[in-house]
Design a protein around this motif. Sequence first.
Motif, short mmCIF file in Angstrom:
data_model
loop_
_atom_site.label_atom_id
_atom_site.label_comp_id
_atom_site.label_asym_id
_atom_site.label_seq_id
_atom_site.Cartn_x
_atom_site.Cartn_y
_atom_site.Cartn_z
N ARG A 105 37.76 58.20 68.15
CA ARG A 105 38.67 57.67 67.12
C ARG A 105 40.03 58.33 67.20
N ASP A 106 40.04 59.65 67.45
CA ASP A 106 41.32 60.36 67.60
C ASP A 106 42.12 59.81 68.78
N LEU A 107 41.41 59.56 69.89
CA LEU A 107 42.08 59.03 71.07
C LEU A 107 42.63 57.63 70.81
N PHE A 108 41.85 56.83 70.10
CA PHE A 108 42.34 55.48 69.76
C PHE A 108 43.60 55.57 68.90
N GLY A 109 43.62 56.56 67.98
CA GLY A 109 44.81 56.77 67.16
C GLY A 109 46.02 57.14 67.98
N LEU A 110 45.81 57.82 69.11
CA LEU A 110 46.90 58.12 70.04
C LEU A 110 47.29 56.89 70.86
N ALA A 111 46.29 56.09 71.24
CA ALA A 111 46.52 55.05 72.24
C ALA A 111 47.19 53.81 71.68
N TRP A 112 46.77 53.33 70.48
CA TRP A 112 47.28 52.03 70.06
C TRP A 112 48.80 52.03 69.83
N PRO A 113 49.40 53.11 69.28
CA PRO A 113 50.88 53.07 69.19
C PRO A 113 51.54 53.07 70.56
N LEU A 114 50.93 53.77 71.54
CA LEU A 114 51.51 53.78 72.88
C LEU A 114 51.49 52.38 73.49
N GLY A 115 50.38 51.65 73.28
CA GLY A 115 50.28 50.30 73.82
C GLY A 115 51.29 49.35 73.19
N LEU A 116 51.39 49.37 71.85
CA LEU A 116 52.33 48.48 71.18
C LEU A 116 53.77 48.86 71.51
N LYS A 117 54.03 50.16 71.63
CA LYS A 117 55.38 50.61 71.99
C LYS A 117 55.75 50.11 73.39
N ALA A 118 54.79 50.16 74.32
CA ALA A 118 55.07 49.70 75.68
C ALA A 118 55.42 48.21 75.69
N ILE A 119 54.70 47.43 74.88
CA ILE A 119 55.01 46.00 74.81
C ILE A 119 56.41 45.79 74.25
N MET A 120 56.77 46.54 73.20
CA MET A 120 58.10 46.41 72.62
C MET A 120 59.17 46.87 73.62
N LEU A 121 58.85 47.91 74.38
CA LEU A 121 59.79 48.42 75.37
C LEU A 121 60.05 47.37 76.44
N HIS A 122 58.98 46.74 76.95
CA HIS A 122 59.15 45.67 77.93
C HIS A 122 59.90 44.50 77.32
N GLY A 123 59.84 44.39 76.00
CA GLY A 123 60.43 43.24 75.33
C GLY A 123 61.93 43.31 75.14
N GLY A 130 47.29 44.45 80.79
CA GLY A 130 46.79 45.76 81.18
C GLY A 130 47.42 46.93 80.44
N VAL A 131 48.38 46.63 79.53
CA VAL A 131 49.10 47.69 78.84
C VAL A 131 48.15 48.59 78.04
N PHE A 132 47.18 47.98 77.36
CA PHE A 132 46.34 48.78 76.47
C PHE A 132 45.37 49.66 77.25
N GLY A 133 44.92 49.20 78.42
CA GLY A 133 44.12 50.07 79.27
C GLY A 133 44.93 51.26 79.75
N MET A 134 46.19 51.01 80.11
CA MET A 134 47.06 52.10 80.55
C MET A 134 47.41 53.03 79.38
N ALA A 135 47.55 52.45 78.18
CA ALA A 135 47.83 53.27 77.01
C ALA A 135 46.67 54.21 76.72
N TRP A 136 45.44 53.72 76.91
CA TRP A 136 44.28 54.58 76.71
C TRP A 136 44.30 55.74 77.71
N ALA A 137 44.60 55.44 78.96
CA ALA A 137 44.67 56.50 79.97
C ALA A 137 45.77 57.50 79.65
N GLN A 138 46.90 57.01 79.14
CA GLN A 138 48.00 57.90 78.78
C GLN A 138 47.60 58.81 77.61
N ALA A 139 46.87 58.25 76.64
CA ALA A 139 46.39 59.05 75.52
C ALA A 139 45.42 60.12 76.00
#
Length: 455
Positions: free
Chosen positions: A14-32, A289-298
């Motif tokens: 759960r802690d890792l998910f808390g790290l990962a989901w903002p990273l994934g959404l941020k990456a999408i916004m960044l690409h946007g 694939g952003v969210f898989g990469m966000a999990w790895a980054q977390a």
Amino acid sequence: MSQTAQNRGTPSTRDLFGLAWPLGLKAIMLHGIIVVDAYLVAPLGEAALAAMGLAGALAGLLLGILFSFSNATQIRIAQAFGAAGPVALKTSFFCGLLINLAATALGLVVVIFFGDQIIDYFAHTPEIADQAIGYLHVFLWLVVFEAVGQCLSSHFNGCGNTKLSFYSYLIAMPINIGLSIVLIYGLYGFPELGVVGAAYGSAAAAAARVAFLGWRFWRSEGDIIAAKGWSKDTFRHALKRHWLFSLPIAATFISMSIGTQVSMLVYATMTVNEFAAMTLIMPWVQTAGVFGMAWAQAVGIAVAQLLGKDLDEASLDEFLSRAWRASFVASVFVALAYLVIILMSDRLYDDLQQQTRAYLMTFLPVLLLLPFPKGSNAICGQTLRAAGDTVRVMNIFLLGQWVFKVPLTILFVIYLDLHIAWVFALVLIEELVKFPPFHLRLFTGNWKRAQVFDD
């Protein structure tokens, strides 16, 4: 936190998910950023879109290099956070900031002296060239703001507060959209700037994001700013170490960018339907694939923190095993996302020719398999980087890309003229090529004994 994780002092799933989901959404916004600009200027016509695409290619390369250095800073800050030392945190932050500013300054010099000539060479008409040059010159302000903003984001991410960086994009996106619309079309008495107006909107949004992050940094990190001294005794020695850590990560990004462009040029020699299918699917491969990469980054952030704490090897093994199992679940969801995209392609692109749709359908077997080796490789890469093994990670990426993917792409397309399904399968083959060296390197266990902060 689960009892096992709590006992061993490691983050729960759960802690890792808390790290990962903002990273994934941020990456999408960044690409946007550039995607939003392109959408807003689309009503101006094909010339405006061509200018956006031309300027965006140069701007995207500058931002990508900046983000790669920031990713290295994020790892160093996570290591320092685990070591619980304000001096180490201050050192990592200011080293990363100086490297970002230096890289930005070098990029600005190159663009200012050569950017106009590059755009003039590739632009189809003088009108497109003029619009692209105007957009690029204003967009450079965004690059300057992001040099600071990405370092601030790296600090908060490395300290485990990934939500703050995500919130900064929630502030920036409405400003970008609202101001861009006003300046593109000259609303409410403002001048009608066309394509250049989109660049002003993006730059203003980046400035607002930096202001927010800077304010939060000043408020919450006063003890870090006030800490006396530097790691490794002098700032010069600390900067050299940070640079040597960061350079392979930046080199990996640059190599991947060049390889991607070479592959796209080779794809352009295929038939129109084949090239259209490749052009349509590649952005989806990255986006889904952003969210898989966000999990790895977390996972990489957490491993860097744990190594900074000098955690015992058994606890590190237990943590990484849990993270790996969760990564498999994330890969299942990514594969399902690919399935939906292919099955919905008729509705997403209702004006496509039947042959192009048929080519997209042939990609499905590869897309269903791709997330699993790619996700596992990403876990390995982020873990090894967190342990400071950045050169080995760079070499594995170079092996997959320049020894296999790019040469085989040229062979399959230009010399053998194979079916497009085999050409697309190279994205999976590249991951399979990287799979053994990544996992063998990780299974040696040297990463668990890395002294990431022996300052």
